[in-house]
Design a protein around this motif. Structure first.
Motif, PDB file in Angstrom:
ATOM      1  N   PHE A 263      69.033  26.343  49.255  1.00  0.00           N
ATOM      2  CA  PHE A 263      68.298  26.930  50.376  1.00  0.00           C
ATOM      3  C   PHE A 263      66.978  27.519  49.880  1.00  0.00           C
ATOM      4  O   PHE A 263      66.672  28.693  50.098  1.00  0.00           O
ATOM      5  CB  PHE A 263      69.141  27.989  51.094  1.00  0.00           C
ATOM      6  N   THR A 264      66.190  26.723  49.211  1.00  0.00           N
ATOM      7  CA  THR A 264      64.901  27.135  48.658  1.00  0.00           C
ATOM      8  C   THR A 264      64.045  25.881  48.490  1.00  0.00           C
ATOM      9  O   THR A 264      64.588  24.783  48.284  1.00  0.00           O
ATOM     10  CB  THR A 264      65.093  27.840  47.293  1.00  0.00           C
TER      11      THR A 264
ATOM     12  N   CYS B 298      57.204  29.969  46.305  1.00  0.00           N
ATOM     13  CA  CYS B 298      57.622  29.135  47.443  1.00  0.00           C
ATOM     14  C   CYS B 298      58.526  29.946  48.354  1.00  0.00           C
ATOM     15  O   CYS B 298      58.837  31.100  48.070  1.00  0.00           O
ATOM     16  CB  CYS B 298      58.330  27.891  46.939  1.00  0.00           C
ATOM     17  N   LYS B 299      58.972  29.290  49.443  1.00  0.00           N
ATOM     18  CA  LYS B 299      59.861  29.965  50.394  1.00  0.00           C
ATOM     19  C   LYS B 299      61.328  29.715  50.033  1.00  0.00           C
ATOM     20  O   LYS B 299      61.695  28.619  49.624  1.00  0.00           O
ATOM     21  CB  LYS B 299      59.635  29.407  51.811  1.00  0.00           C
ATOM     22  N   ALA B 300      62.141  30.741  50.223  1.00  0.00           N
ATOM     23  CA  ALA B 300      63.587  30.572  50.029  1.00  0.00           C
ATOM     24  C   ALA B 300      64.305  31.434  51.057  1.00  0.00           C
ATOM     25  O   ALA B 300      63.751  32.421  51.557  1.00  0.00           O
ATOM     26  CB  ALA B 300      63.997  30.999  48.623  1.00  0.00           C
ATOM     27  N   ALA B 301      65.549  31.050  51.364  1.00  0.00           N
ATOM     28  CA  ALA B 301      66.392  31.864  52.257  1.00  0.00           C
ATOM     29  C   ALA B 301      67.253  32.735  51.350  1.00  0.00           C
ATOM     30  O   ALA B 301      68.195  32.254  50.732  1.00  0.00           O
ATOM     31  CB  ALA B 301      67.261  30.964  53.126  1.00  0.00           C
ATOM     32  N   VAL B 302      66.880  34.015  51.251  1.00  0.00           N
ATOM     33  CA  VAL B 302      67.580  34.906  50.328  1.00  0.00           C
ATOM     34  C   VAL B 302      68.700  35.636  51.084  1.00  0.00           C
ATOM     35  O   VAL B 302      68.494  36.136  52.187  1.00  0.00           O
ATOM     36  CB  VAL B 302      66.595  35.925  49.706  1.00  0.00           C
ATOM     37  N   ALA B 303      69.898  35.656  50.469  1.00  0.00           N
ATOM     38  CA  ALA B 303      71.009  36.443  51.023  1.00  0.00           C
ATOM     39  C   ALA B 303      71.011  37.767  50.256  1.00  0.00           C
ATOM     40  O   ALA B 303      71.290  37.790  49.054  1.00  0.00           O
ATOM     41  CB  ALA B 303      72.331  35.709  50.845  1.00  0.00           C
TER      42      ALA B 303
ATOM     43  N   PRO C   7      64.147  22.592  61.034  1.00  0.00           N
ATOM     44  CA  PRO C   7      63.270  22.927  59.910  1.00  0.00           C
ATOM     45  C   PRO C   7      63.932  24.030  59.070  1.00  0.00           C
ATOM     46  O   PRO C   7      64.678  24.858  59.606  1.00  0.00           O
ATOM     47  CB  PRO C   7      61.990  23.431  60.581  1.00  0.00           C
ATOM     48  N   PHE C   8      63.668  24.014  57.773  1.00  0.00           N
ATOM     49  CA  PHE C   8      64.323  24.939  56.845  1.00  0.00           C
ATOM     50  C   PHE C   8      64.306  26.392  57.327  1.00  0.00           C
ATOM     51  O   PHE C   8      65.309  27.099  57.237  1.00  0.00           O
ATOM     52  CB  PHE C   8      63.655  24.804  55.468  1.00  0.00           C
TER      53      PHE C   8
ATOM     54  N   LEU D 112      71.902  30.879  48.421  1.00  0.00           N
ATOM     55  CA  LEU D 112      73.059  30.008  48.657  1.00  0.00           C
ATOM     56  C   LEU D 112      72.604  28.552  48.838  1.00  0.00           C
ATOM     57  O   LEU D 112      71.442  28.219  48.635  1.00  0.00           O
ATOM     58  CB  LEU D 112      73.828  30.502  49.884  1.00  0.00           C
ATOM     59  N   GLY D 113      73.547  27.721  49.274  1.00  0.00           N
ATOM     60  CA  GLY D 113      73.265  26.294  49.490  1.00  0.00           C
ATOM     61  C   GLY D 113      73.676  25.496  48.269  1.00  0.00           C
ATOM     62  O   GLY D 113      73.328  25.852  47.139  1.00  0.00           O
ATOM     63  N   HIS D 114      74.462  24.434  48.514  1.00  0.00           N
ATOM     64  CA  HIS D 114      74.940  23.630  47.384  1.00  0.00           C
ATOM     65  C   HIS D 114      75.060  22.174  47.777  1.00  0.00           C
ATOM     66  O   HIS D 114      75.701  21.400  47.090  1.00  0.00           O
ATOM     67  CB  HIS D 114      76.293  24.182  46.906  1.00  0.00           C
TER      68      HIS D 114
END
Ligand code: APR
Ligand code: ZN
Length: 375
Positions: free
Chosen positions: A147-148, A10-15, A352-353, A67-69
């Motif tokens: 964030f995923t 899937c898609k995720a926002a990776v730091a 959108p994400f 991240l993201g919580h």
């Protein structure tokens, strides 16, 4: 259920590191192991604390990290031994878990839990990660990582909520709203007819304003260096607002003049040690209570005259508004659905994400209160 037991791509926002934009990547999310839950994220808020790590103000996380919580999702599958959650349940991931067994969990007055990830280890309880990207393991963030499109969370870090709860609002109960609201109603226990000062009118401070109003405070004074925050604060319950820049004397003296020597309750929602001292000094002697809500940069220290305490002021602090997460988040959701309070006023943007970096820009430039990412 068709993916249960299998890896999900899937898609995720990776730091990949601080001071860099997040990178939307394809990741692999392993199935949940025993006592873990895999969640399809539906909506997530962008909180200032996420940005503290990207900006380097807080520097403890390991990279790469997701991240993201502050989010909400639907349980996709559960690992062995999970009895209180099932696929299809609507849930909020919890950055402060509740194991119900440790000393803090057993104390009715504490909401911390020995199993929290305050040290930013970023791994599941067995010491491994469920995320990989480009062949590398990716760390999780405070047990949640929202964030995923899919995340895996320990069962002690998941609250089951009403299936009919509005996802695009209740995601804020995963952090910002609960932190501010609980600081007023649970930690300070604001009494009707009292005077409150709220320093910092971002998402957290405005949630304190909502809490003070719900508790029946008669004066709620908003304090912010950015006067563009005042209209929203007044809409949500602030009775007056002050910009320290408009005064030559220190803000605590301005507040003392406005309030017959000081407020009953003050809240620091900035994350600045200087503001923490001002908030304490703004409290009335003999009876005022100051609540520290903001997170200050790593390694900073506060210094103040102990006479401030000796003369009857109280200073307190709490994470997540003092709420026992697994027990109380579902009740906060019910209260929202019963219109006991509203979070509408906190939501200024929806994106959108994959426009997440735009959401961070809006936060950094002081334009947004909360941006909701929709998946
Ligand atoms: N005095 C008053 N207000 C200030 C000051 C100051 N010295 N410095 C900054 N502010 C204001 C900003 O103008 C902004 O409106 O504080 C507000 C902070 O809001 P956000 O940056 O949106 O942060 P928020 O999400 O509300 O979080 C506040 O709580 O959870 C923590 O990590 C979070 O430390 C952060 C704090
Ligand atoms: Zn515990």
């Amino acid at each position: 259920m068709e993916a249960a037991g299998k890896v999900i791509k899937c898609k995720a926002a990776v730091a990949w590191g601080p001071h860099k934009p997040l990178s939307i990547e394809e990741i692999e999310v392993a199935p949940p192991k025993a006592h873990e839950v895999r969640i399809k994220i539906v909506a997530a808020g962008i909180c200032r604390s996420d940005d503290h790590f990207l900006s380097g103000a807080l520097n403890e996380v390991k990279y790469p990290v997701i991240l993201g919580h502050e989010g909400v999702g639907i349980v996709e599958s559960v690992g062995e031994g999970v009895t209180d959650l099932k696929p299809g349940d609507k849930v909020i991931p919890l950055f402060i878990p509740q194991c119900r067994e440790c000393r803090c969990c057993k104390n009715p007055n504490s909401n911390l839990c020995y199993k929290n990830d305050g040290k930013y280890i970023g791994l599941m309880a067995d010491g491994t990660s469920r995320f990989t990207c480009r062949g590398k393991p990716v760390y999780n963030f405070v047990m949640t990582s929202t964030f995923t499109e899919y995340t895996v969370v320990d069962e002690i870090a998941v609250a089951k909520i009403d299936d009919n709860a509005p996802s695009d609002q209740v995601c804020l109960l995963g952090c910002g709203f609960s932190t501010g609201y609980g600081s007023a109603v649970k930690i300070a226990q604001v009494k009707p007819g009292t005077t409150c000062a709220v320093f910092g009118l971002g998402g957290v401070g405005l949630s304190v304003v909502i809490g003070c109003k719900t508790a029946g405070a008669s004066r709620i004074i908003g304090v912010d260096l950015n006067s563009s925050k005042f209209a929203k604060a007044k809409e949500l319950g602030a009775t007056e607002c002050v910009n320290p820049k408009d005064h030559n004397e220190p803000i605590e003296e301005v507040l003392a003049k406005m309030t017959n020597d000081g407020v009953d309750y003050s809240f620091e929602c900035v994350g600045s040690t200087g503001v923490m001292v001002s908030a304490l000094m703004s409290c009335h002697f003999g009876c005022g209570t100051c609540v520290i809500v903001g997170v200050s940069p790593s390694s900073t220290k506060v210094s103040f005259d102990p006479l401030l305490l000796l003369t009857g002021r109280t200073i307190k602090g709490a994470v997540f508004g003092g709420f026992k997460s697994k027990d109380e988040v579902p009740k906060l959701v019910s209260d929202l659905m019963a219109n006991k309070y509203s979070v509408d006023g906190l939501i200024t943007h929806r994106l959108p994400f994959d426009k997440i970096n735009e959401g961070f820009r809006l936060l950094r430039e002081g334009i947004s209160i909360r941006t909701i990412l929709e998946f």
